[in-house]
Design a protein around this motif. Structure first.
Motif, short mmCIF file in Angstrom:
data_model
loop_
_atom_site.label_atom_id
_atom_site.label_comp_id
_atom_site.label_asym_id
_atom_site.label_seq_id
_atom_site.Cartn_x
_atom_site.Cartn_y
_atom_site.Cartn_z
N TRP A 73 0.83 -1.20 0.00
CA TRP A 73 0.00 0.00 0.00
C TRP A 73 0.86 1.25 0.00
CZ3 TRP A 73 -5.22 -0.35 2.97
CH2 TRP A 73 -5.86 -1.55 2.61
N LEU A 111 1.64 3.54 2.24
CA LEU A 111 1.01 4.76 2.72
C LEU A 111 1.99 5.57 3.56
CD1 LEU A 111 -2.34 3.15 3.82
CD2 LEU A 111 -1.86 4.31 1.69
N GLU A 152 -2.14 9.56 4.99
CA GLU A 152 -2.74 8.34 4.43
C GLU A 152 -2.73 7.20 5.44
OE1 GLU A 152 -1.19 9.21 -0.11
OE2 GLU A 152 -0.14 7.85 1.20
N GLN A 173 -4.86 2.93 7.12
CA GLN A 173 -4.40 1.71 7.80
C GLN A 173 -5.11 1.52 9.12
OE1 GLN A 173 -0.28 1.36 8.68
NE2 GLN A 173 0.37 1.52 6.61
#
Lengths: 353, 325
Positions: free
Chosen positions: B177, B179, B183, B187
């Motif tokens: 991902w 992130l 962001e 999660q």
């Protein structure tokens, strides 16, 4: 003042994005589930009508498969997330517990022999045992006594809220509250911690409570915090169970002339036994996983660490994934018998009802 | 027969609604010598409220006072100030707390992490209770049983799932991902949602499966399909228990430390919730009592408001989840 709401804009954008995603996903799912089966149904009806015209017999139970697809749609998000977030990770952790620190090679039971062989970790296991023995017993007992004492008393709701309130506070917040109670200052100064002040009022010497390892004093003082939080939970459940005892039974016992003591042991306690079991089991499981209190109060120093805290340290601070995984698996193994016990009890209760 | 118990006939008959205890516990309490019982209850209540009360008073005392004298001296020498709150929320220096930003992080983490599980669990619980398909009992048992997997078991692999994606026999099935910054909230939402499902489905299923069968069948006869029944009939009926699950989840996410430490801490000030910051302050600045006391109260305010205003639902949820088994 050094706070500008404009700096926070990015976060609010994320929040908005999350909310939009929520609406789109849930709304979209419902829409899809609504539209597609309706389409299928119209088509099937048309087919059935055609079949009926042609005189072909209609197969029975054709609807069940369709329901299955619909159920899959309803369940898909939950099952997908469970697979990614719990099932797969649990299996993975079990495998990792048999591998070395960076999970590059299998080492068999090394992590487990480490766990039971290392004196530090043995102390951790002993602490966890103390937590699990003391917290459920005392929290349940105190909750039960309090539930009985305030039952039908004036101001019952307020009295209950006082005990119940700590449940809404975070473990971190609760730890800070108690850190303040245990605060230490040397003898010449005024005390700011309530506990030491009480000691001083009685003519004693102020103590560094959280350093005291004799008789596991510091661990016991951390346990007080957990009891403080959990007793309210016990009190609410047990109080509800007590109120559900049929009045006729109580009346009959009273006519037979039972005294308060007998009433408690022969009527109240047996009647609320299932609730007591639920409370003890729930608190036991919560206690096994306790982490925040130890971390905030002592960071696991001075021999106060427990399994859950040690697992965090090993995996995320020392990078010992194998050790951490073994501890997590051990925690899981400890929980299993408790849960089996509870399932059995529920079943027995159901069959008696 | 003991002498303390007069025969039933001798007990004066009181009107309905009189103060004669009708529960066993009430009777036990009455029979205990009353001053002793009141005394015990008072001691417990005091023990439970005094620590919080002390912290509350302290948080309003000037810094110097907090550090040199106990909060109980407030009663002889009352001094109040809001400067602790001002400093811990908005202070500029890195050590001051800067809790205002963390407060917003907590909010941003909590709101979606409550809404997602509510919707997903309600859908799943409905399907398990009212849609007829093969193997639904097994799926329910599986979800129920997953409650026993400790969070700790899921952390390392879930973190790898985010950072490395899914790789099977050298083939990258899902990308990482990757992130960063804000962001990372995604999660945290994701992790909290996963962990909430077993309990949520269990709690809601208890309630949904006991809705009257007649109502459901009438709706089906009228030609409503499952999504429509879910939206128009089930959702309004389960609002109370949905609310109690929402409160549970809210308190759990707002108060959580472990999940946040692992899935949000990469973003530092931008993503960490208040619990992480407070734990940090307690560890590194254990003697800055003016910050700890006021900070702890800032973190408690929202759950306290939620708790006090929605206590009824919360208790109902506790009972639905525990006693009904």
């Amino acid at each position: 003042m050094n706070f500008d709401l404009a700096d926070q804009a990015d976060k609010f954008v994320m929040l908005l994005g999350g909310l939009v995603a929520f609406v789109v996903l849930v709304g979209g799912l419902l829409l899809v589930l609504d539209v597609i089966p309706t389409r299928l149904a119209t088509r099937r009806e048309a087919r059935l009508a055609a079949a009926a015209d042609a005189g072909v017999p209609i197969a029975a139970g054709a609807g069940r498969g369709r329901e299955g697809w619909l159920a899959a749609g309803f369940l898909a998000p939950a099952l997908l997330l469970l697979a990614i977030g719990l099932i797969f990770p649990a299996v993975r952790t079990t495998i990792l517990s048999f591998m070395n620190r960076d999970s590059s090679a299998f080492v068999g039971f090394d992590n487990y022999t480490w766990m039971f062989g290392q004196p530090d970790i043995q102390a951790v296991l002993l602490n966890t045992l103390i937590w699990v023995l003391v917290v459920p017993t005392l929290a349940t007992t105190i909750g039960l006594i309090y539930a009985i004492l305030v039952d039908k008393a004036r101001g019952e709701a307020v009295a209950k809220a006082l005990i119940f309130l700590p449940m809404s506070i975070s473990f971190v917040g609760a730890s800070i509250i108690w850190k303040f109670v245990y605060a230490y200052r040397s003898g010449e100064q005024d005390q700011i911690g309530l506990l030491n002040q009480i000691v001083v009022w009685f003519g004693g010497e102020p103590q560094q409570w959280l350093l005291g390892q004799g008789y596991k004093l510091n661990t016991l003082l951390l346990i007080v915090i957990m009891i403080w939080i959990q007793a309210g939970f016990a009190m609410v459940i047990l109080s509800a169970a007590i109120k559900a005892i049929p009045a006729e039974i109580v009346e009959a016992a009273r006519i037979d002339g039972t005294n308060a003591w007998q009433m408690f042991w022969r009527i109240t306690l047996p009647a609320i036994r299932p609730a007591v079991i639920v409370v003890v089991v729930t608190i036991t499981i919560a206690t096994l996983k306790v982490f925040d209190i130890v971390r905030t109060m002592t960071n696991g120093n001075y021999e106060t660490s427990v399994i859950a805290n040690e697992m965090y340290n090993q995996s995320f601070r020392y990078g010992e994934t194998g050790h951490g995984s073994a501890l997590a698996v051990f925690l899981f193994v400890l929980v299993i018998p408790i849960v089996i016990f509870q399932i059995r009890n529920i079943r027995k209760q159901r069959s008696e009802a | 027969m003991t002498t303390t118990n007069p025969p039933a006939a001798a007990v004066p008959v009181t009107k309905a609604g009189g103060d004669r205890p009708s529960t066993a516990a009430g009777r036990v309490r009455k029979k205990l010598s009353s001053p002793l019982a009141t005394g015990i209850a008072l001691v417990i209540a005091l023990f439970w409220s005094v620590p919080t009360f002390g912290l509350l008073i302290s948080s309003f005392r000037p810094e110097n006072e907090i550090k040199t004298s106990g909060w109980w001296t407030f009663f002889t020498d009352p001094q109040l100030t809001l400067s602790n709150y001002d400093e811990v929320l908005f202070g500029g220096s890195a050590s001051s707390g800067q809790l205002a930003g963390y407060f917003i992080n907590s909010l941003v983490i909590t709101i979606p992490a409550v809404l997602f599980p509510m919707a997903i669990c309600a859908l799943a619980a409905y399907a398990l209770a009212w849609i007829d398909f093969r193997g639904r009992d097994w799926i329910y048992i599986l979800i129920f049983a997953l409650q026993i997997v400790p969070l700790q078991m899921a952390l390392v692999p879930l973190l790898r799932f985010f950072s490395q994606g899914v790789e099977l026999f050298g083939v990258q099935l899902l990308p990482a991902w990757g992130l960063s910054g804000e962001e990372l909230f995604i999660q945290v939402w994701f992790a909290h949602t996963c962990f909430a499902i077993p309990f949520g489905v269990y709690l809601l299923h208890n309630f949904i499966s006991e809705l009257p069968r007649d109502v459901m069948e009438a709706a089906r006869v009228d030609g409503a399909n499952h999504p429509k029944i879910f939206r128009t009939i089930v959702l309004p009926l389960i609002t109370p228990v949905l609310a109690s699950f929402g409160i549970f989840q809210f308190l759990w996410v707002w108060n959580d430390l472990l999940v946040a430490l692992i899935f949000a801490s990469g973003g530092g000030r931008d993503t960490n919730p208040m619990t992480v910051r407070l734990a940090e302050l307690a560890g590194t600045r254990g003697n800055e009592w003016q910050r700890l006391t006021s900070g702890a109260f800032v973190s408690m305010i929202v759950p306290l408001i939620v708790f006090l205003s929605l206590q009824r639902y919360f208790v109902r949820g506790l009972l639905a989840g525990s006693v009904k088994g």
